[in-house]
Design a protein around this motif. Structure first.
Motif, PDB file in Angstrom:
ATOM      1  N   ALA A   1       0.853  -1.191   0.000  1.00  0.00           N
ATOM      2  CA  ALA A   1       0.000   0.000   0.000  1.00  0.00           C
ATOM      3  C   ALA A   1       0.886   1.237   0.000  1.00  0.00           C
ATOM      4  N   ASP A   2       0.516   2.222  -0.813  1.00  0.00           N
ATOM      5  CA  ASP A   2       1.231   3.491  -0.912  1.00  0.00           C
ATOM      6  C   ASP A   2       0.219   4.629  -0.919  1.00  0.00           C
ATOM      7  N   LEU A   3       0.648   5.790  -0.417  1.00  0.00           N
ATOM      8  CA  LEU A   3      -0.176   6.997  -0.447  1.00  0.00           C
ATOM      9  C   LEU A   3       0.412   7.957  -1.474  1.00  0.00           C
ATOM     10  N   ASP A   4      -0.363   8.270  -2.541  1.00  0.00           N
ATOM     11  CA  ASP A   4       0.107   9.147  -3.605  1.00  0.00           C
ATOM     12  C   ASP A   4      -0.027  10.619  -3.200  1.00  0.00           C
ATOM     13  N   ILE A   5       0.617  11.507  -3.964  1.00  0.00           N
ATOM     14  CA  ILE A   5       0.643  12.929  -3.591  1.00  0.00           C
ATOM     15  C   ILE A   5      -0.735  13.575  -3.654  1.00  0.00           C
ATOM     16  N   ASP A   6      -1.687  12.982  -4.384  1.00  0.00           N
ATOM     17  CA  ASP A   6      -3.022  13.570  -4.485  1.00  0.00           C
ATOM     18  C   ASP A   6      -3.982  13.022  -3.442  1.00  0.00           C
ATOM     19  N   GLY A   7      -3.473  12.221  -2.505  1.00  0.00           N
ATOM     20  CA  GLY A   7      -4.323  11.706  -1.438  1.00  0.00           C
ATOM     21  C   GLY A   7      -4.992  10.385  -1.750  1.00  0.00           C
ATOM     22  N   GLN A   8      -4.602   9.740  -2.834  1.00  0.00           N
ATOM     23  CA  GLN A   8      -5.146   8.420  -3.147  1.00  0.00           C
ATOM     24  C   GLN A   8      -4.258   7.326  -2.574  1.00  0.00           C
ATOM     25  N   VAL A   9      -4.883   6.331  -1.965  1.00  0.00           N
ATOM     26  CA  VAL A   9      -4.161   5.140  -1.527  1.00  0.00           C
ATOM     27  C   VAL A   9      -4.193   4.122  -2.659  1.00  0.00           C
ATOM     28  N   ARG A  10      -3.027   3.563  -2.958  1.00  0.00           N
ATOM     29  CA  ARG A  10      -2.917   2.515  -3.980  1.00  0.00           C
ATOM     30  C   ARG A  10      -2.545   1.212  -3.282  1.00  0.00           C
ATOM     31  N   VAL A  11      -3.437   0.241  -3.349  1.00  0.00           N
ATOM     32  CA  VAL A  11      -3.249  -1.051  -2.680  1.00  0.00           C
ATOM     33  C   VAL A  11      -3.130  -2.137  -3.740  1.00  0.00           C
ATOM     34  N   GLU A  12      -2.162  -3.038  -3.556  1.00  0.00           N
ATOM     35  CA  GLU A  12      -2.015  -4.186  -4.457  1.00  0.00           C
ATOM     36  C   GLU A  12      -1.964  -5.471  -3.640  1.00  0.00           C
ATOM     37  N   VAL A  13      -2.685  -6.474  -4.116  1.00  0.00           N
ATOM     38  CA  VAL A  13      -2.616  -7.836  -3.570  1.00  0.00           C
ATOM     39  C   VAL A  13      -2.167  -8.724  -4.728  1.00  0.00           C
ATOM     40  N   ALA A  14      -1.021  -9.375  -4.576  1.00  0.00           N
ATOM     41  CA  ALA A  14      -0.428 -10.129  -5.685  1.00  0.00           C
ATOM     42  C   ALA A  14      -0.046 -11.529  -5.241  1.00  0.00           C
ATOM     43  N   ASP A  15      -0.030 -12.460  -6.210  1.00  0.00           N
ATOM     44  CA  ASP A  15       0.401 -13.830  -5.938  1.00  0.00           C
ATOM     45  C   ASP A  15       1.225 -14.324  -7.122  1.00  0.00           C
ATOM     46  N   ASP A  16       1.833 -15.478  -6.964  1.00  0.00           N
ATOM     47  CA  ASP A  16       2.670 -16.067  -8.018  1.00  0.00           C
ATOM     48  C   ASP A  16       2.048 -17.334  -8.602  1.00  0.00           C
ATOM     49  N   GLY A  17       0.779 -17.579  -8.285  1.00  0.00           N
ATOM     50  CA  GLY A  17       0.139 -18.810  -8.748  1.00  0.00           C
ATOM     51  C   GLY A  17      -0.509 -18.649 -10.112  1.00  0.00           C
ATOM     52  N   ARG A  18      -1.114 -19.711 -10.567  1.00  0.00           N
ATOM     53  CA  ARG A  18      -1.849 -19.706 -11.836  1.00  0.00           C
ATOM     54  C   ARG A  18      -3.341 -19.679 -11.531  1.00  0.00           C
ATOM     55  N   TRP A  19      -4.069 -18.854 -12.245  1.00  0.00           N
ATOM     56  CA  TRP A  19      -5.493 -18.671 -11.977  1.00  0.00           C
ATOM     57  C   TRP A  19      -6.274 -19.939 -12.319  1.00  0.00           C
ATOM     58  N   HIS A  20      -7.119 -20.382 -11.375  1.00  0.00           N
ATOM     59  CA  HIS A  20      -7.966 -21.556 -11.569  1.00  0.00           C
ATOM     60  C   HIS A  20      -9.409 -21.134 -11.365  1.00  0.00           C
ATOM     61  N   GLU A  21     -10.239 -21.329 -12.377  1.00  0.00           N
ATOM     62  CA  GLU A  21     -11.659 -21.021 -12.229  1.00  0.00           C
ATOM     63  C   GLU A  21     -12.331 -22.081 -11.368  1.00  0.00           C
ATOM     64  N   HIS A  22     -13.200 -21.658 -10.451  1.00  0.00           N
ATOM     65  CA  HIS A  22     -13.976 -22.587  -9.648  1.00  0.00           C
ATOM     66  C   HIS A  22     -15.258 -22.959 -10.381  1.00  0.00           C
ATOM     67  N   PRO A  23     -15.833 -24.090 -10.063  1.00  0.00           N
ATOM     68  CA  PRO A  23     -17.149 -24.416 -10.632  1.00  0.00           C
ATOM     69  C   PRO A  23     -18.166 -23.348 -10.240  1.00  0.00           C
ATOM     70  N   PRO A  24     -19.185 -23.095 -11.065  1.00  0.00           N
ATOM     71  CA  PRO A  24     -20.198 -22.086 -10.738  1.00  0.00           C
ATOM     72  C   PRO A  24     -20.816 -22.351  -9.369  1.00  0.00           C
ATOM     73  N   SER A  25     -21.040 -21.276  -8.621  1.00  0.00           N
ATOM     74  CA  SER A  25     -21.649 -21.402  -7.296  1.00  0.00           C
ATOM     75  C   SER A  25     -22.441 -20.139  -6.996  1.00  0.00           C
ATOM     76  N   ILE A  26     -23.189 -20.196  -5.906  1.00  0.00           N
ATOM     77  CA  ILE A  26     -24.016 -19.043  -5.509  1.00  0.00           C
ATOM     78  C   ILE A  26     -23.151 -17.814  -5.263  1.00  0.00           C
ATOM     79  N   SER A  27     -21.982 -18.049  -4.670  1.00  0.00           N
ATOM     80  CA  SER A  27     -21.133 -16.929  -4.270  1.00  0.00           C
ATOM     81  C   SER A  27     -20.129 -16.536  -5.337  1.00  0.00           C
TER      82      SER A  27
END
Length: 646
Positions: free
Chosen positions: A461-487
């Motif tokens: 997370a970083d705070l930019d000069i204009d007052g915006q917070v920039r947040v990143e959540v990152a991983d090193d895995g490969r994206w796997h789609e889940h079976p369709p569900s309610i959620s």
């Protein structure tokens, strides 16, 4: 009266000693203690009070306006009462105790009628004040309570004022506002803090004469003009010239005063203009306070200016205060005397020498405590507004890494919450970004590392000069789609709705979710009594607490409802509702985070309840984190307590 009419000397002494209130007698202009009963001696825990001055026994009296009361009574010969003063006493062992007192200071006279000393009796009323504070905290948030209680004129004025101050990497701003005749009148004070596109911060504080609809409407028009011109280039003289032209066409705006200052947090350079307004006060981090010179411009509506500018520079740690004349022109105070008193009290509150350990940032502390300390001896007859900015060092960015397990959700949302609160971010922004981080960490765990595969999730997370917070959540895995569900996809939908910008980037080497959100710190609408204490930090465990005193089956949830705790909640609600066949009220007041996993649990319980014609009620007070998420999810719930009458 003859001495013998007072009774036996030993008996009088015994009665004085045993009185269950604090009693002092003092002599001379330095208020040297000549008599103190047992309760008085026990207050400070310091032996040998008699023969020493009040300032020697109670050093805090120097900064808490107590000696000012003593001096006035000694000078005028007129007794003065004080009700529910919040005072801190430093004991011999260094501990500080904060309590509330009612007290009366009265003069002592000699045979000629000259004042020779003082008497004081005090009664501790901490229990009464704490009880009232507890009732206030159990009620809905103070701002909503005020909005309901005030008439439409006051509601209009509050809508015209900013709800929050921008948070910049090198500057912290705060505001305190106390209306005249609290709860009944709307005034013409206005304030603004604007983050300009180049990283500078504009501060505006103005005052329109009068109260009521006309003053509020005029204030709104002037504020809009000044705000628009400053956001379009940051030219103070052009902004004030435009406001001056408007004031020339609006009779209610003529004579309005305004102070505008623009700070460049990068180098501390400051430009300002005082158009008929009191000059800014600079509270130095390493030196005495000083008022900046007035720039010579007159009030608005005078016909074209000119609006000359002044300049100065703030060092790191310096505070700049803009105040309305309601704080200076207080009843019973000369103008020059009031300016000196304001500077002294602002210095003490900025240095945290008065009502210590408040949990407020320095700029918040100055705005809240300075107004409290200055007004409690005198009261006020006009709106009181204070706007403060402090130049600070930029915050360290947040960099954390967690294992790809559900147990990482709690420390991740705690980390972003702690970082944001250090910046002074308001509750709504903290709630939105904590929710986003929890959903995104959950998303990485479930999609990038399917089946419990080892891996890491990185949070930054970083705070930019204009007052915006920039947040990143990152991983090193490969994206796997889940079976369709309610959620399916609900968590990301909620993230998009709660923050200003959201972007998801997927690649062969991992997924990065980026959130941008402009944060603010709340502007404080003060109340006549005092500002309440800070609220304790949120628990990290989810507690499901039975409420046996309720008229029907009821539980209260306290803590975060995330993917890590949703399973526990599902089992508890299944048990408590007996699979939907038993009525239950679920109080979500204490829920600090309602993630998509928790929404799914509540949806399932409501659906099962409807199938069995049960009566499950979700209660989430208006403005609470749970109410916000339930509204976004279109889930039935109540914002009024179903058991309030009982």
């Amino acid at each position: 009266m003859a001495l013998e009419e007072a009774g036996d000397a030993a008996e009088v002494h015994r009665v004085f000693e045993e009185m269950p209130i604090v009693m002092y007698a003092m002599a001379g202009p330095d208020h040297r203690i000549v008599a103190a009963n047992a309760v008085a001696r026990a207050i400070s825990g310091r032996p040998g009070q008699v023969g020493r001055t009040v300032a020697e026994v109670f050093p805090g009296a120097l900064t808490q306006q107590i000696l000012e009361v003593y001096d006035r009574v000694y000078r005028t010969g007129v007794a003065q009462p004080a009700l529910e003063w919040r005072l801190q006493v430093e004991r011999e062992d260094g501990r500080r105790e904060e309590k509330y007192w009612d007290f009366v200071v009265s003069p002592r006279f000699d045979e000629s009628g000259a004042v020779i000393g003082l008497t004081q009796y005090s009664v501790e009323v901490t229990g009464r004040v704490r009880e009232r504070e507890a009732e206030r905290q159990r009620a809905e948030l103070a701002e909503r309570r005020y909005a309901r209680a005030r008439d439409v004129v006051v509601a209009l004025q509050l809508e015209l004022l900013p709800g929050g101050m921008p948070v910049l990497p090198r500057a912290r701003a705060a505001a305190g506002y106390l209306p005249a005749e609290a709860d009944t009148a709307a005034g013409g004070d206005w304030f603004d803090a604007l983050a300009l596109s180049d990283g500078r911060l504009a501060l505006i504080l103005g005052d329109v004469a009068g109260h009521g609809v006309a003053a509020s409407a005029t204030m709104g028009q002037l504020r809009a003009v000044v705000q628009d011109r400053l956001l379009d280039g940051g030219d103070i003289a052009a902004a004030l010239a435009a406001a001056d032209r408007l004031a020339g066409r609006l009779p209610a705006a003529r004579g309005a005063t305004v102070c505008v200052a623009i700070l460049d947090p990068a180098d501390g350079s400051l430009v300002y203009c005082t158009a008929g307004h009191p000059p800014p006060l600079l509270v130095g981090a390493g030196g005495p306070s000083r008022y900046l010179p007035a720039t010579g411009a007159g009030p608005l509506g005078g016909g074209g200016g000119p609006f000359p500018l002044g300049s100065d520079r703030l060092a790191v740690g310096d505070l700049l205060l803009l105040v309305s004349d309601g704080l200076i022109e207080r009843p019973g105070r000369e103008y020059a005397e009031s300016l000196v008193e304001l500077a002294n009290v602002a210095e003490d509150t900025a240095a945290d020498r008065v009502l210590r350990d408040s949990g407020l940032t320095p700029v918040q502390r100055v705005c809240v405590q300075t107004i409290e300390l200055l007004l409690r001896p005198t009261g006020h007859s006009d709106d009181v507004t204070m706007l403060a900015v402090q130049r600070v060092l930029p915050p360290a960015p947040l960099r954390r890494s967690f294992g790809a397990t559900l147990e990482s959700i709690a420390p991740a949302h705690a980390a972003i919450g702690d970082w944001l609160r250090e910046l002074g971010a308001g509750d709504k922004d903290v709630t939105a970004l904590r929710h986003a981080v929890s959903e995104l960490v959950t998303n990485s765990i479930q999609h990038a590392y399917r089946g419990g595969a080892p891996g890491r999730v990185r949070l930054s997370a970083d705070l930019d000069i204009d007052g915006q917070v920039r947040v990143e959540v990152a991983d090193d895995g490969r994206w796997h789609e889940h079976p369709p569900s309610i959620s399916g996809g609900l968590g990301l939908v909620l993230v998009e709705q709660m923050v200003h910008q959201f972007r998801l980037r997927r690649g062969h080497h991992g997924t990065t979710a980026e959130v941008r959100h402009r944060i603010t710190t709340p502007a404080r609408l003060l109340i006549a009594e005092r500002v309440g204490p800070s609220v304790a930090g949120d628990p990290e465990l989810l507690l499901v607490l039975d409420q046996p005193s309720a008229p029907g089956p009821r539980v209260r949830l306290d803590g975060p409802v995330t993917a890590a705790t949703a399973g526990v909640l599902a089992k508890e609600l299944q048990r408590l509702t007996r699979n939907g066949t038993r009525p239950l009220t679920v109080d979500l007041t204490g829920v600090t985070l309602l993630a998509s996993a928790g929404v799914v649990v509540l949806q399932h319980v409501l659906r099962r309840d409807a199938e069995h014609d049960g009566s499950l009620v979700l209660y989430a007070p208006a403005g609470s984190p749970a109410q916000h998420v339930l509204t976004l999810s279109a889930m039935p719930h109540r914002t009024d307590d179903p058991h309030a009458a009982a």
